[in-house]
Design a protein around this motif. Structure first.
Motif, PDB file in Angstrom:
ATOM      1  N   LYS A 115      24.750   7.740  53.009  1.00  0.00           N
ATOM      2  CA  LYS A 115      23.966   6.675  52.373  1.00  0.00           C
ATOM      3  C   LYS A 115      24.135   5.334  53.084  1.00  0.00           C
ATOM      4  O   LYS A 115      24.057   4.278  52.471  1.00  0.00           O
ATOM      5  N   GLY A 116      24.395   5.358  54.391  1.00  0.00           N
ATOM      6  CA  GLY A 116      24.526   4.119  55.147  1.00  0.00           C
ATOM      7  C   GLY A 116      25.943   3.858  55.603  1.00  0.00           C
ATOM      8  O   GLY A 116      26.818   4.707  55.504  1.00  0.00           O
ATOM      9  N   ILE A 117      26.153   2.622  56.092  1.00  0.00           N
ATOM     10  CA  ILE A 117      27.447   2.218  56.628  1.00  0.00           C
ATOM     11  C   ILE A 117      28.234   1.490  55.537  1.00  0.00           C
ATOM     12  O   ILE A 117      27.718   0.560  54.901  1.00  0.00           O
ATOM     13  N   TYR A 118      29.485   1.911  55.362  1.00  0.00           N
ATOM     14  CA  TYR A 118      30.359   1.343  54.337  1.00  0.00           C
ATOM     15  C   TYR A 118      31.573   0.692  54.980  1.00  0.00           C
ATOM     16  O   TYR A 118      31.890   0.936  56.143  1.00  0.00           O
ATOM     17  N   ARG A 119      32.225  -0.139  54.206  1.00  0.00           N
ATOM     18  CA  ARG A 119      33.504  -0.718  54.591  1.00  0.00           C
ATOM     19  C   ARG A 119      34.479  -0.480  53.439  1.00  0.00           C
ATOM     20  O   ARG A 119      34.073  -0.159  52.325  1.00  0.00           O
ATOM     21  N   PHE A 120      35.766  -0.662  53.732  1.00  0.00           N
ATOM     22  CA  PHE A 120      36.782  -0.503  52.694  1.00  0.00           C
ATOM     23  C   PHE A 120      37.186  -1.881  52.200  1.00  0.00           C
ATOM     24  O   PHE A 120      37.563  -2.747  52.984  1.00  0.00           O
ATOM     25  N   ASN A 121      37.070  -2.099  50.895  1.00  0.00           N
ATOM     26  CA  ASN A 121      37.499  -3.337  50.270  1.00  0.00           C
ATOM     27  C   ASN A 121      38.940  -3.119  49.821  1.00  0.00           C
ATOM     28  O   ASN A 121      39.181  -2.460  48.817  1.00  0.00           O
ATOM     29  N   ASN A 122      39.872  -3.665  50.586  1.00  0.00           N
ATOM     30  CA  ASN A 122      41.290  -3.421  50.320  1.00  0.00           C
ATOM     31  C   ASN A 122      41.729  -4.003  48.976  1.00  0.00           C
ATOM     32  O   ASN A 122      42.564  -3.418  48.298  1.00  0.00           O
ATOM     33  N   ALA A 123      41.177  -5.146  48.585  1.00  0.00           N
ATOM     34  CA  ALA A 123      41.554  -5.766  47.310  1.00  0.00           C
ATOM     35  C   ALA A 123      41.159  -4.891  46.124  1.00  0.00           C
ATOM     36  O   ALA A 123      41.917  -4.756  45.158  1.00  0.00           O
ATOM     37  N   LYS A 124      39.991  -4.274  46.206  1.00  0.00           N
ATOM     38  CA  LYS A 124      39.511  -3.400  45.124  1.00  0.00           C
ATOM     39  C   LYS A 124      39.938  -1.948  45.299  1.00  0.00           C
ATOM     40  O   LYS A 124      39.775  -1.142  44.389  1.00  0.00           O
ATOM     41  N   ARG A 125      40.429  -1.615  46.526  1.00  0.00           N
ATOM     42  CA  ARG A 125      40.808  -0.238  46.862  1.00  0.00           C
ATOM     43  C   ARG A 125      39.606   0.702  46.732  1.00  0.00           C
ATOM     44  O   ARG A 125      39.717   1.842  46.302  1.00  0.00           O
ATOM     45  N   LEU A 126      38.426   0.195  47.134  1.00  0.00           N
ATOM     46  CA  LEU A 126      37.175   0.951  47.030  1.00  0.00           C
ATOM     47  C   LEU A 126      36.340   0.778  48.295  1.00  0.00           C
ATOM     48  O   LEU A 126      36.419  -0.254  48.965  1.00  0.00           O
ATOM     49  N   PHE A 127      35.505   1.768  48.551  1.00  0.00           N
ATOM     50  CA  PHE A 127      34.505   1.661  49.610  1.00  0.00           C
ATOM     51  C   PHE A 127      33.255   1.037  49.020  1.00  0.00           C
ATOM     52  O   PHE A 127      32.923   1.260  47.855  1.00  0.00           O
ATOM     53  N   GLU A 128      32.562   0.243  49.857  1.00  0.00           N
ATOM     54  CA  GLU A 128      31.336  -0.407  49.421  1.00  0.00           C
ATOM     55  C   GLU A 128      30.404  -0.533  50.619  1.00  0.00           C
ATOM     56  O   GLU A 128      30.861  -0.526  51.766  1.00  0.00           O
ATOM     57  N   PRO A 129      29.086  -0.629  50.371  1.00  0.00           N
ATOM     58  CA  PRO A 129      28.166  -0.808  51.498  1.00  0.00           C
ATOM     59  C   PRO A 129      28.541  -2.051  52.292  1.00  0.00           C
ATOM     60  O   PRO A 129      28.879  -3.090  51.721  1.00  0.00           O
ATOM     61  N   ASP A 130      28.506  -1.938  53.605  1.00  0.00           N
ATOM     62  CA  ASP A 130      28.851  -3.062  54.468  1.00  0.00           C
ATOM     63  C   ASP A 130      27.664  -4.010  54.529  1.00  0.00           C
ATOM     64  O   ASP A 130      26.574  -3.621  54.958  1.00  0.00           O
ATOM     65  N   PRO A 131      27.833  -5.278  54.103  1.00  0.00           N
ATOM     66  CA  PRO A 131      26.695  -6.206  54.056  1.00  0.00           C
ATOM     67  C   PRO A 131      26.094  -6.527  55.422  1.00  0.00           C
ATOM     68  O   PRO A 131      24.923  -6.886  55.499  1.00  0.00           O
ATOM     69  N   PHE A 132      26.853  -6.387  56.510  1.00  0.00           N
ATOM     70  CA  PHE A 132      26.301  -6.629  57.831  1.00  0.00           C
ATOM     71  C   PHE A 132      25.329  -5.519  58.233  1.00  0.00           C
ATOM     72  O   PHE A 132      24.278  -5.776  58.814  1.00  0.00           O
ATOM     73  N   TYR A 133      25.683  -4.257  57.925  1.00  0.00           N
ATOM     74  CA  TYR A 133      24.880  -3.115  58.362  1.00  0.00           C
ATOM     75  C   TYR A 133      23.798  -2.707  57.362  1.00  0.00           C
ATOM     76  O   TYR A 133      22.868  -2.006  57.728  1.00  0.00           O
ATOM     77  N   LYS A 134      23.903  -3.157  56.116  1.00  0.00           N
ATOM     78  CA  LYS A 134      22.925  -2.780  55.083  1.00  0.00           C
ATOM     79  C   LYS A 134      21.492  -3.163  55.480  1.00  0.00           C
ATOM     80  O   LYS A 134      20.582  -2.343  55.378  1.00  0.00           O
ATOM     81  N   PRO A 135      21.237  -4.390  55.971  1.00  0.00           N
ATOM     82  CA  PRO A 135      19.858  -4.724  56.364  1.00  0.00           C
ATOM     83  C   PRO A 135      19.373  -3.939  57.587  1.00  0.00           C
ATOM     84  O   PRO A 135      18.179  -3.806  57.801  1.00  0.00           O
ATOM     85  N   ILE A 136      20.285  -3.420  58.373  1.00  0.00           N
ATOM     86  CA  ILE A 136      19.906  -2.690  59.581  1.00  0.00           C
ATOM     87  C   ILE A 136      19.613  -1.225  59.264  1.00  0.00           C
ATOM     88  O   ILE A 136      18.545  -0.704  59.583  1.00  0.00           O
ATOM     89  N   PHE A 137      20.573  -0.559  58.632  1.00  0.00           N
ATOM     90  CA  PHE A 137      20.457   0.880  58.402  1.00  0.00           C
ATOM     91  C   PHE A 137      20.041   1.244  56.979  1.00  0.00           C
ATOM     92  O   PHE A 137      19.716   2.396  56.714  1.00  0.00           O
ATOM     93  N   ASP A 138      20.106   0.289  56.064  1.00  0.00           N
ATOM     94  CA  ASP A 138      19.849   0.541  54.650  1.00  0.00           C
ATOM     95  C   ASP A 138      20.696   1.728  54.205  1.00  0.00           C
ATOM     96  O   ASP A 138      21.913   1.682  54.281  1.00  0.00           O
ATOM     97  N   SER A 139      20.061   2.819  53.786  1.00  0.00           N
ATOM     98  CA  SER A 139      20.832   3.977  53.309  1.00  0.00           C
ATOM     99  C   SER A 139      20.629   5.195  54.212  1.00  0.00           C
ATOM    100  O   SER A 139      20.695   6.336  53.750  1.00  0.00           O
ATOM    101  N   LEU A 140      20.376   4.959  55.513  1.00  0.00           N
ATOM    102  CA  LEU A 140      20.223   6.072  56.444  1.00  0.00           C
ATOM    103  C   LEU A 140      21.527   6.860  56.544  1.00  0.00           C
ATOM    104  O   LEU A 140      22.611   6.286  56.571  1.00  0.00           O
ATOM    105  N   SER A 141      21.399   8.152  56.630  1.00  0.00           N
ATOM    106  CA  SER A 141      22.554   9.018  56.853  1.00  0.00           C
ATOM    107  C   SER A 141      22.922   8.930  58.332  1.00  0.00           C
ATOM    108  O   SER A 141      22.185   9.389  59.195  1.00  0.00           O
ATOM    109  N   ILE A 142      24.045   8.325  58.613  1.00  0.00           N
ATOM    110  CA  ILE A 142      24.480   8.116  59.996  1.00  0.00           C
ATOM    111  C   ILE A 142      25.628   9.078  60.298  1.00  0.00           C
ATOM    112  O   ILE A 142      26.606   9.145  59.559  1.00  0.00           O
TER     113      ILE A 142
END
Length: 179
Positions: A115-142
């Protein structure tokens, strides 16, 4: 010829530190840490208790950790200071436990998902969509990412190969015709 290791199926080698020169190597049965001693590659450590096939690995020098993606289990985070292992999956914000890949792009560890490119948010201990790559790839399966010397990103989406060019103000995607 000098045999340095009897393990089979090495996938990837990633530099951990410069001094001493340490290298993480992912193989069919886990992770091995090598070091260069007097110009020779020597085994420093086989990661204890970790036997997952480690095709995709990336060193996060900020977190002093090694990220390893597994196609069926999720993503592992391994501390390089004490070699503890944590497994993250869909319960930790990944869109799925399946088909996740880890890459180091632009000096940051990113996670290519279905569902796109994600990053790890260490403070939340969760993965989330990466805001830099979201406008580029949206939710493409990479499935694959590689940065070239000019900073462009080569990628694989399903059976298509493309490149994201950063030459203009806005990144542009160009797909490569079938070879």
């Amino acid at each position: 010829l000098v045999n340095i290791d009897n393990s089979i199926g090495y996938w990837h080698f990633e530099k951990i530190t410069d001094t001493p020169l340490l290298i993480a190597a992912g193989n069919y049965t886990g992770i091995r840490i090598f070091e260069i001693v007097n110009g020779l590659l020597k085994t420093r450590l086989t990661l204890p208790g970790f036997t997952a096939s480690s095709r995709f690995i990336a060193v996060d020098s900020v977190e002093n950790s090694l990220w390893v993606s597994h196609p069926y289990r999720g993503i592992y985070k391994i501390s390089l200071s004490n070699y503890t292992v944590q497994l993250f999956n869909a319960t930790n914000g990944l869109p799925s436990t399946l088909d996740n890949h880890v890459f180091k792009i632009k000096n940051k560890v990113v996670f290519a998902t279905e569902k796109g490119i994600y990053r790890f948010n260490n403070a939340k201990r969760l993965f989330e969509p990466d805001p830099f790559y979201k406008p580029i790839f949206d939710s493409l399966s990479i499935r694959y990412l590689r940065e070239d010397n000019s900073g462009n990103l080569w990628f694989v989406h399903h059976k298509s190969i493309g490149v994201v060019a950063f030459e203009n103000k806005q990144p542009e995607i160009f797909y490569i015709p079938e070879l």
